[in-house]
Design an enzyme around this catalytic site. Structure first.
Site, PDB file in Angstrom:
ATOM      1  N   ASP A 191      -9.763  -5.527  -4.303  1.00  0.00           N
ATOM      2  CA  ASP A 191      -9.185  -4.619  -3.305  1.00  0.00           C
ATOM      3  C   ASP A 191     -10.183  -3.493  -3.037  1.00  0.00           C
ATOM      4  OD1 ASP A 191      -7.635  -2.579  -1.980  1.00  0.00           O
ATOM      5  OD2 ASP A 191      -5.819  -3.508  -2.778  1.00  0.00           O
ATOM      6  N   SER A 247       0.838  -1.189   0.000  1.00  0.00           N
ATOM      7  CA  SER A 247       0.000   0.000   0.000  1.00  0.00           C
ATOM      8  C   SER A 247       0.881   1.250   0.000  1.00  0.00           C
ATOM      9  CB  SER A 247      -0.953  -0.065   1.200  1.00  0.00           C
ATOM     10  OG  SER A 247      -2.047   0.791   1.039  1.00  0.00           O
ATOM     11  N   HIS A 292      -7.287  -6.147   0.123  1.00  0.00           N
ATOM     12  CA  HIS A 292      -6.131  -5.255   0.265  1.00  0.00           C
ATOM     13  C   HIS A 292      -4.946  -5.979   0.917  1.00  0.00           C
ATOM     14  CE1 HIS A 292      -4.378  -1.297  -0.012  1.00  0.00           C
ATOM     15  NE2 HIS A 292      -4.136  -1.238   1.284  1.00  0.00           N
TER      16      HIS A 292
END
Length: 189
Positions: free
Chosen positions: A139, A76, A166
């Site tokens: 996601d 991320s 995610h």
């Protein structure tokens, strides 16, 4: 094996991870890599909520010592940090998990500084020997179109999933398997 051929892993978490050894798959991956005899670094990041580029990139260079023998595993916000770091630093590999290219309209993401200019894809590719990317079409934070833009910009090796969200699970065996194969490939070179 010569030390110059030995790979070193640095796990750069997403923002808001808290104690990174207890967040998501980070601690699990760190332990598995260490158990396999790999050198691995996992540290709580400074400025963990906003993950400012101006704070994280110097920390990656000076404290985490990312260099030509380093595989940066970024999740991320950590993926964006890995990409920006590789624009101006040589590293062996960047392995991106849930990477994106824009702040997605989120003020905290905008404040990080990663998205205030175009991505220098050519510099990243010139500074990195191996680029891989893990993404999931389901996601809930990063649209698939964003992840595809990273693939297109970097010509990265894509591991596409449809059921990992995610990647906030406590284990990530597919990533571990890939990283171990990457270490073996580097030691053979």
């Amino acid at each position: 094996m010569a030390s110059c051929n030995k790979v070193r892993f640095v796990i750069v978490p997403g923002n808001g991870a808290g104690d990174v050894h207890r967040a998501n798959w980070y601690g699990w991956l760190f332990r598995k890599l260490c158990d396999a005899g790999m050198e691995c670094c996992l540290e709580n990041m400074p400025d963990p909520i906003t993950a400012r580029e101006s704070v994280w990139l110097p920390f990656m260079e000076k404290e985490l010592r990312c260099d030509e023998n380093t595989v940066i595993v970024g999740h991320s916000s950590g993926a964006e940090a890995a990409m920006r770091y590789a624009e101006s630093h040589k590293v062996y590999s960047i392995v991106l998990v849930s990477a994106c290219v824009t702040d997605l309209g989120d003020p905290n993401e905008a404040a990080s500084g990663y998205y205030n200019r175009p991505w220098d894809w050519e510099s990243i590719k010139g500074n990195v020997k191996v680029i891989a990317q893990f993404g999931s079409t389901d996601d809930s934070f990063i649209p698939w179109s964003e992840q595809q833009q990273v693939v297109e910009g970097l010509s990265s090796k894509l591991f596409e999933f449809s059921d990992k969200g995610h990647f906030m699970n406590s284990q990530f065996p597919q990533l571990l398997k890939y990283l171990l194969s990457l270490a073996e490939k580097k030691s053979d070179s």
